[in-house]
Design a protein around this motif. Sequence first.
Motif, PDB file in Angstrom:
ATOM      1  N   GLY A  31       0.793  -1.222   0.000  1.00 28.19           N
ATOM      2  CA  GLY A  31       0.000   0.000   0.000  1.00 28.19           C
ATOM      3  C   GLY A  31       0.821   1.264   0.000  1.00 28.19           C
ATOM      4  N   THR A  32       2.143   1.153  -0.087  1.00 26.01           N
ATOM      5  CA  THR A  32       3.035   2.306  -0.142  1.00 26.01           C
ATOM      6  C   THR A  32       3.704   2.352  -1.512  1.00 26.01           C
ATOM      7  OG1 THR A  32       5.099   1.229   0.555  1.00 26.01           O
ATOM      8  CG2 THR A  32       3.511   1.838   2.294  1.00 26.01           C
ATOM      9  N   PRO A  33       4.432   3.444  -1.833  1.00 25.86           N
ATOM     10  CA  PRO A  33       5.149   3.488  -3.119  1.00 25.86           C
ATOM     11  C   PRO A  33       6.186   2.387  -3.272  1.00 25.86           C
ATOM     12  CG  PRO A  33       4.973   5.695  -2.197  1.00 25.86           C
ATOM     13  CD  PRO A  33       4.497   4.754  -1.143  1.00 25.86           C
ATOM     14  N   MET A  34       6.529   1.698  -2.181  1.00 28.50           N
ATOM     15  CA  MET A  34       7.526   0.635  -2.237  1.00 28.50           C
ATOM     16  C   MET A  34       6.918  -0.744  -2.496  1.00 28.50           C
ATOM     17  SD  MET A  34      10.464   1.919  -2.069  1.00 28.50           S
ATOM     18  CE  MET A  34      11.377   0.390  -1.811  1.00 28.50           C
ATOM     19  N   GLU A  35       5.610  -0.829  -2.692  1.00 22.97           N
ATOM     20  CA  GLU A  35       5.018  -2.138  -2.933  1.00 22.97           C
ATOM     21  C   GLU A  35       5.275  -2.582  -4.371  1.00 22.97           C
ATOM     22  OE1 GLU A  35       0.810  -2.379  -2.517  1.00 22.97           O
ATOM     23  OE2 GLU A  35       0.401  -0.864  -4.035  1.00 22.97           O
ATOM     24  N   ALA A  36       5.381  -3.889  -4.551  1.00 22.19           N
ATOM     25  CA  ALA A  36       5.528  -4.480  -5.875  1.00 22.19           C
ATOM     26  C   ALA A  36       4.146  -4.829  -6.405  1.00 22.19           C
ATOM     27  CB  ALA A  36       6.401  -5.727  -5.805  1.00 22.19           C
ATOM     28  N   LEU A  37       3.937  -4.601  -7.701  1.00 18.98           N
ATOM     29  CA  LEU A  37       2.657  -4.888  -8.336  1.00 18.98           C
ATOM     30  C   LEU A  37       2.889  -5.708  -9.593  1.00 18.98           C
ATOM     31  CD1 LEU A  37       0.868  -1.410  -8.119  1.00 18.98           C
ATOM     32  CD2 LEU A  37       0.367  -3.430  -6.749  1.00 18.98           C
ATOM     33  N   ALA A  38       1.974  -6.637  -9.856  1.00 19.80           N
ATOM     34  CA  ALA A  38       2.046  -7.444 -11.076  1.00 19.80           C
ATOM     35  C   ALA A  38       0.642  -7.671 -11.597  1.00 19.80           C
ATOM     36  CB  ALA A  38       2.731  -8.781 -10.798  1.00 19.80           C
ATOM     37  N   GLY A  39       0.509  -7.688 -12.917  1.00 15.54           N
ATOM     38  CA  GLY A  39      -0.756  -7.972 -13.566  1.00 15.54           C
ATOM     39  C   GLY A  39      -0.666  -9.282 -14.338  1.00 15.54           C
ATOM     40  N   ILE A  40      -1.607 -10.194 -14.089  1.00 22.76           N
ATOM     41  CA  ILE A  40      -1.584 -11.522 -14.696  1.00 22.76           C
ATOM     42  C   ILE A  40      -2.841 -11.724 -15.511  1.00 22.76           C
ATOM     43  CG2 ILE A  40      -1.484 -14.001 -14.217  1.00 22.76           C
ATOM     44  CD1 ILE A  40      -0.079 -13.206 -11.557  1.00 22.76           C
ATOM     45  N   GLY A  41      -2.680 -12.217 -16.744  1.00 28.23           N
ATOM     46  CA  GLY A  41      -3.804 -12.440 -17.623  1.00 28.23           C
ATOM     47  C   GLY A  41      -4.469 -13.780 -17.394  1.00 28.23           C
ATOM     48  N   ASP A  56      -4.642 -16.210 -19.303  1.00 27.73           N
ATOM     49  CA  ASP A  56      -3.868 -17.329 -19.832  1.00 27.73           C
ATOM     50  C   ASP A  56      -2.695 -17.708 -18.939  1.00 27.73           C
ATOM     51  OD1 ASP A  56      -2.362 -15.075 -20.209  1.00 27.73           O
ATOM     52  OD2 ASP A  56      -1.951 -15.427 -22.346  1.00 27.73           O
ATOM     53  N   GLY A  57      -2.573 -17.039 -17.766  1.00 25.47           N
ATOM     54  CA  GLY A  57      -1.501 -17.368 -16.840  1.00 25.47           C
ATOM     55  C   GLY A  57      -0.178 -16.725 -17.168  1.00 25.47           C
ATOM     56  N   CYS A  58      -0.180 -15.705 -18.026  1.00 31.80           N
ATOM     57  CA  CYS A  58       1.048 -14.975 -18.359  1.00 31.80           C
ATOM     58  C   CYS A  58       1.118 -13.673 -17.581  1.00 31.80           C
ATOM     59  CB  CYS A  58       1.117 -14.683 -19.854  1.00 31.80           C
ATOM     60  SG  CYS A  58       1.374 -16.149 -20.869  1.00 31.80           S
ATOM     61  N   VAL A  59       2.327 -13.274 -17.193  1.00 30.82           N
ATOM     62  CA  VAL A  59       2.538 -12.005 -16.508  1.00 30.82           C
ATOM     63  C   VAL A  59       2.530 -10.898 -17.555  1.00 30.82           C
ATOM     64  CG1 VAL A  59       4.077 -10.667 -15.037  1.00 30.82           C
ATOM     65  CG2 VAL A  59       3.891 -13.141 -14.713  1.00 30.82           C
ATOM     66  N   LEU A  60       1.536 -10.028 -17.488  1.00 27.70           N
ATOM     67  CA  LEU A  60       1.369  -8.989 -18.495  1.00 27.70           C
ATOM     68  C   LEU A  60       2.174  -7.740 -18.188  1.00 27.70           C
ATOM     69  CD1 LEU A  60      -2.487  -9.297 -19.086  1.00 27.70           C
ATOM     70  CD2 LEU A  60      -0.617 -10.437 -20.297  1.00 27.70           C
ATOM     71  N   TRP A  61       2.310  -7.409 -16.904  1.00 29.67           N
ATOM     72  CA  TRP A  61       3.087  -6.228 -16.545  1.00 29.67           C
ATOM     73  C   TRP A  61       3.612  -6.362 -15.115  1.00 29.67           C
ATOM     74  CZ3 TRP A  61       1.262  -3.764 -12.247  1.00 29.67           C
ATOM     75  CH2 TRP A  61      -0.101  -3.876 -11.962  1.00 29.67           C
ATOM     76  N   LEU A  62       4.693  -5.671 -14.853  1.00 29.04           N
ATOM     77  CA  LEU A  62       5.304  -5.575 -13.527  1.00 29.04           C
ATOM     78  C   LEU A  62       5.722  -4.125 -13.310  1.00 29.04           C
ATOM     79  CD1 LEU A  62       7.741  -8.605 -13.895  1.00 29.04           C
ATOM     80  CD2 LEU A  62       5.790  -8.585 -12.353  1.00 29.04           C
TER      81      LEU A  62
END
Length: 405
Positions: A243-253, A255-261
């Motif tokens: 919840g802070t600017p230091m958190e890591a975020l990832a988006g998964i589609g 199809d089980g592929c990582v779309l963005w980090l």
Amino acid sequence: MPHAPDDSPALTPRQLFFQTAEQRTALARQRFFDEGTRPSGLVGEAVIQSWLRCTSERQDPRKLVSFEQVSRSRAHASLNRNRQLLQAGNLELHHMEAALRGTDCRVLLTDAHGVVIHATDMPPPREQPLLKTASRVGVNIAESHIGTNAPGIVVRTGEACTVTGAEHFFQCLQTVHCAAAPIRDIHGQLAGVLDISIEAGRFAFDAAALVGMYATTIENRLLQLQSTEHLVLQFQASPALLGTPMEALAGIGADGCVLWLNGVARRLTGCRTHGQPAVEDAFGATLAQLLALTRHDHMHTLHLPSGLGVWVKARLTARDGADPRHSVPVSPSAPAPATSPEPGPEDAPDHAAPATLLDHEQRLIDTTLAACKGNIAKAARALGVSRGMLYRRLQKGEAPVSKSP
């Protein structure tokens, strides 16, 4: 007869030591503009490259700069295209301007081309004629229009930058200091530039760190806004950083592929989104296991393939804005990667009540979603119901009733 002392710093072309940054910049300008030599080590490489670009475009550093607005139609189109960016930055821009209210600084947000789409709308404590003119929606502050400046360099390079005083290409801008940082979208492309500028004074704080922190927060919000129908993971080695600017975020589609980090996620996982790696390779867990985490608000622990343990939360948002928290089903054979095991089917008492019709319908949706790899849209089509109905039934903990063919 002795001469009166001169307040300006005395510089010689071969001077080796300097007391101030202003002296170094003055010598850099002398070497670059008067002697035609590269002032390496006197100013940053980003500034030198910008000076070279301006020179190649036959710009005259003595010219007066006019902060011109783009056409009304272009300004309107830019505002329309960047609605999500403005939405993502709405709260943070407010907080940022509140924090800077006691200073002479102004906040600017530009689109990916350097056109201002937000500017601080408050009178500065002191007269700032240049920033007053520049701080208008629709003004183009790209490098091609006003020469070397921090947001203009970020637009060209995509890298954070600070330009102080005489580092500006045009002499008329040498009273301005600016620090800017990029904001990227889910495709890794530049979405906008956040800038802090001050005129007739220097920053009395670390402006680069401040603008970088707020740019990261806005970027994180933008990534999540653009991730409808993506499984979004929030994770960090310390739970206090979620919840802070230091958190890591990832988006998964689906199809089980990582779309963005985001940047923090790339550093923690060691992955890049080029080629869209499989979720198992990036996180050491299956899509079904990660989908199971959306049922809970609390954090879980997960061990990345590197062995690093992280705290993680997961969220799945529909295109219509629904958030099926607590109810995204997965295959019973895919347990969630939690530190303390949750009760499973084997823990149920022998005298469990017989399955009801709703149980069978819930099992049907579980099986269908598992077969569709968690893709809500595909599952809805397979069940013969609308996606919105499926989300609503999931949120209520009910199973959808399939339509007759």
